[in-house]
Structures are given as C-alpha cells and as structure tokens.
Design an enzyme around this catalytic site. Sequence first.
Site, PDB file in Angstrom:
ATOM      1  CB  THR A   1      12.088  -9.136 -10.951  1.00  0.00           C
ATOM      2  OG1 THR A   1      13.242  -9.170 -11.155  1.00  0.00           O
ATOM      3  CG2 THR A   1      11.944 -10.380 -10.989  1.00  0.00           C
TER       4      THR A   1
ATOM      5  CB  SER B   1      -2.391  -3.384   1.168  1.00  0.00           C
ATOM      6  OG  SER B   1      -0.875  -3.840   1.370  1.00  0.00           O
TER       7      SER B   1
ATOM      8  CD  GLN C   1      -6.553  -0.648   7.766  1.00  0.00           C
ATOM      9  OE1 GLN C   1      -7.571  -2.213   8.036  1.00  0.00           O
ATOM     10  NE2 GLN C   1      -5.439  -0.742   8.396  1.00  0.00           N
TER      11      GLN C   1
ATOM     12  CG  HIS D   1       0.231  -6.479   5.173  1.00  0.00           C
ATOM     13  ND1 HIS D   1      -0.303  -6.191   6.372  1.00  0.00           N
ATOM     14  CD2 HIS D   1       0.574  -5.372   4.752  1.00  0.00           C
ATOM     15  CE1 HIS D   1       0.429  -4.690   6.386  1.00  0.00           C
ATOM     16  NE2 HIS D   1       0.511  -4.558   5.247  1.00  0.00           N
TER      17      HIS D   1
ATOM     18  CB  CYS E   1       2.560   3.089  11.200  1.00  0.00           C
ATOM     19  SG  CYS E   1       1.591   1.669  10.377  1.00  0.00           S
TER      20      CYS E   1
ATOM     21  N   GLY F   1       0.919  -1.350  -0.175  1.00  0.00           N
ATOM     22  CA  GLY F   1      -0.118  -0.125  -0.198  1.00  0.00           C
ATOM     23  C   GLY F   1       1.039   1.147   0.133  1.00  0.00           C
ATOM     24  CB  THR F   2       4.089   2.057   1.578  1.00  0.00           C
ATOM     25  OG1 THR F   2       3.621   1.947   2.747  1.00  0.00           O
ATOM     26  CG2 THR F   2       4.920   3.279   2.039  1.00  0.00           C
TER      27      THR F   2
ATOM     28  CG  ASN G   1      -5.013   3.450   9.168  1.00  0.00           C
ATOM     29  OD1 ASN G   1      -5.257   4.595   8.677  1.00  0.00           O
ATOM     30  ND2 ASN G   1      -4.260   3.801  10.046  1.00  0.00           N
TER      31      ASN G   1
HETATM   32  N1  PLP Z   1      -2.793   2.686   3.859  1.00  0.00           N
HETATM   33  C1  PLP Z   1      -3.514   2.238   5.211  1.00  0.00           C
HETATM   34  C2  PLP Z   1      -4.958   2.828   5.143  1.00  0.00           C
HETATM   35  C3  PLP Z   1      -3.590   1.783   5.889  1.00  0.00           C
HETATM   36  O1  PLP Z   1      -4.056   1.520   6.817  1.00  0.00           O
HETATM   37  C4  PLP Z   1      -1.541   1.303   5.639  1.00  0.00           C
HETATM   38  C5  PLP Z   1      -1.066   0.173   6.301  1.00  0.00           C
HETATM   39  O2  PLP Z   1      -1.404  -0.109   7.983  1.00  0.00           O
HETATM   40  C6  PLP Z   1      -1.056   1.485   4.046  1.00  0.00           C
HETATM   41  C7  PLP Z   1      -1.861   2.368   3.077  1.00  0.00           C
HETATM   42  C8  PLP Z   1       0.155   1.284   4.010  1.00  0.00           C
HETATM   43  O3  PLP Z   1       0.138  -0.795   3.035  1.00  0.00           O
HETATM   44  P1  PLP Z   1       1.513  -1.331   3.310  1.00  0.00           P
HETATM   45  O4  PLP Z   1       2.273  -1.678   4.943  1.00  0.00           O
HETATM   46  O5  PLP Z   1       0.964  -2.510   2.496  1.00  0.00           O
HETATM   47  O6  PLP Z   1       2.741  -0.922   3.334  1.00  0.00           O
END
Ligand code: PLP
Length: 381
Positions: free
Chosen positions: A235, A197, A177, A199, A321, A71-72, A149
């Site tokens: 890759t 994302s 989320q 995970h 985080c 996601g990041t 989140n």
């Molecule tokens: N966006 C939201 C709303 C999230 O809660 C998170 C992770 O906590 C992310 C983005 C980031 O995703 P990733 O952990 O896959 O980089």
Amino acid sequence: MNAVYLDHNATTPVADVVLEAMLPYLRQHYGNAASRQTFGTLALRAIDQAREQVAQAVGVRPVQVIFTSGGTEANNLFVAGAAACLRPSQIGVSAIEHPCIAKPAAALARQGWTCRRIAVDRDGCLDREDLEAALSHQTGIVSVMLANNETGTLQPVARAAERARSQGTVTHTDAVQALGKVPLDFGKLGVDAMTLSAHKIYGPKGAGALIVDKRLQLRPMLLGGGHERGMRSGTLNVPAIVGFGAACELAVARLADMSRRMRALRDRLEAGLQELGAVIFGARAERLPNTTYFALHGIEGETLVVEMDRAGYAVASGAACSSASPEPSATLVAMGVDAELARGAVRVSLGDSTTAAEVEGFLGSLQRTAQRLRGLAAVTA
Ligand code: PLP
C-alpha cells in the site's frame, strides 16, 4: 533543543511547505490509493502529482518513477532485481558505495555472481583505469554513486555509464546525496537506473524512488497486490510520497540559491579548519557544496562528536549510519587514508538553515574543544 544541526547528509528537517502538503493526507484524505471510491481517487491523484514532481526534478517521465520506502530499498531493488534478469557474471561497484549497495552486491555471490570493488583515488574519485580493468571482465552490472555521503565527492557517473553501456552493462547510480545539492538529469547521466530518497531533501523519512529507463529489466522484490506496475507491491505511503513530491519541487526551485549559499559557508568553514591544522578529505576533488569531512591529528572523531554535541553542535563521525562501529570509515580506507587519521574523521554537512554565525560559532567551539582534548591527552600521556 537549541543545538546547531550540522548533519544534513544524515537527514534533514521536514520543510514547512512539505509538511503543509502532507497534512491533509494524514488527516482527512487518508484513503488507499488503490481503492476505487472517492477517498482512494483523491489519494491516487496526489500520488500522480507527486510522481510528476519527482519525475520533473530529474528530467524523466512519471512512468519511470517506482516509489519505494527510501534509498535503501531502491538500491536493493535495483541490485537484486536487475541481477535476477541476467545470467550471473560480475557486478562492479565503487569501493565507496553506501552499504545498501555494497552489501546486496556482495550477497549476489550466493547466486553465482562475482562482486568487484572499483578503486577510488586519494581524493575519493573513481579510478578510471580500475573501471576499465573491471569492465575487461564480463560485467553485467555497474553501480557508481553520484555523490559520496561522507566526503561529498562527485563521481564521473556519466563517463562511467557511457563506457559501461557501450558493452551492454546495466548501469545504476545512487543519487541520494546529490539530489537538491547539484543539478540532476537522468538522461544526461545515461544510466539505466537511479536511486533517490526524500529525507535528505527536507522531505519525510520513509519515501524514495528508483528511476528506471524503460528498457531496464527488473524483477520485483516485494510481491503482493501489484502496486507500482507490479514492481513494488505494498500500500502506497501517501503522505510520505506527497511530501517527497513537494520536497522535490522545493529542491529544484531553490537549488541555485542553496548551492551558492552552502558553498560560501563551506569555504569559510574549511578556511577556519585549515587554520586549526585540520586535514580535509577529498579537498581537491569536485564535491557537494554542503559537505566537509575532516580530521584533527591526535583526536578521535567519536570523542570530538560527543564533545561538540555537549557544546551544542550536532555533527557526525565517519558515516552516520555506521557510527556504532569502531572501524575507520570504509570510504577513507578506500582512499588510502592512514587508519589512525581516518579514526579522527568528522563530517559537517550544512543545510538550508545554516548561518555564517553558526559556522563561526562552530569553529570557535572546535578550537576550544580541541585544545582541551589535547591538554587532557598531554596530562594522561
Ligand atoms: N545512499 C546514500 C548515499 C545515503 O547516504 C543513504 C542514507 O544515508 C542511503 C542511500 C539510504 O537512504 P535511506 O535512508 O532513504 O534508506
């Protein structure tokens, strides 16, 4: 570990079917999906299938899926990549975005952009008047997350996107989320791009996607071999992407059942919390079915998390985080929550394995822990 895991918004365990789908691509089918021999072809076929599965989960065509490391990266790709194709103007982001939207948006200042935070109300929902005010200035990009989140509040993304697009603003939503917890349809949201994302949906860490409308202009961040139609070189992480695809299929298959179960457990949890005098943030808003964010007056969230961990319950304080930071949660500050109460914030996020007995156990343990901490505070006062 016998601890009860109640932090599914931070990450989820990998589901058995997901792991089973991934294993062959860690063991025998380890080819590079860009290679032309049989090893590569097998890997590419698996990527194609995963692309279908991800696309189906959100109602798009496979060609609209750009795989990323999570996601990041997808959020950064959108902000930097869309901005690079536009003349600098204003970027509007909700005041409760994850840092991986908020920070790249703020960083656009270096390229002459102005970053405008759009306010939320006391329940953590986007303030429509402030969205209008933001759009009254020339706004090239707007990004509003679908579900927060921390509080789990759902945002009126479709309405915001309709309004923003009507004046030619490029729109994006971070749906990390929301996926697997509420129905998700890219077309119905009407955005130009959306982040996912793996995970958070019982898939592996290290895979995600940016879903894009075919009209979206995007400049890639990672340059190299031209993977993902030139949008994201590197890759492909075949096992993780295969897992992401399997996790998406699983999420869709059990969405209705999961959300019904989560909601019942969450309602019981919140009834118990209210009996303990807890403040539940965003309680009146439409929220994810698995998320409860609360505080007990006079008890630090960090302390409660550590004590509950000792008691065998894994929960989160503030945003997972940023739990290293002593600052109160930026989301709660944006909601106008008093800083002292905000420092007490604890998030419980339920998951597929959560049982009613675990919720009762948590409530009992919380009551005893809170009593003990308040007793200690009275002695030391
Ligand atoms: N966006 C939201 C709303 C999230 O809660 C998170 C992770 O906590 C992310 C983005 C980031 O995703 P990733 O952990 O896959 O980089």
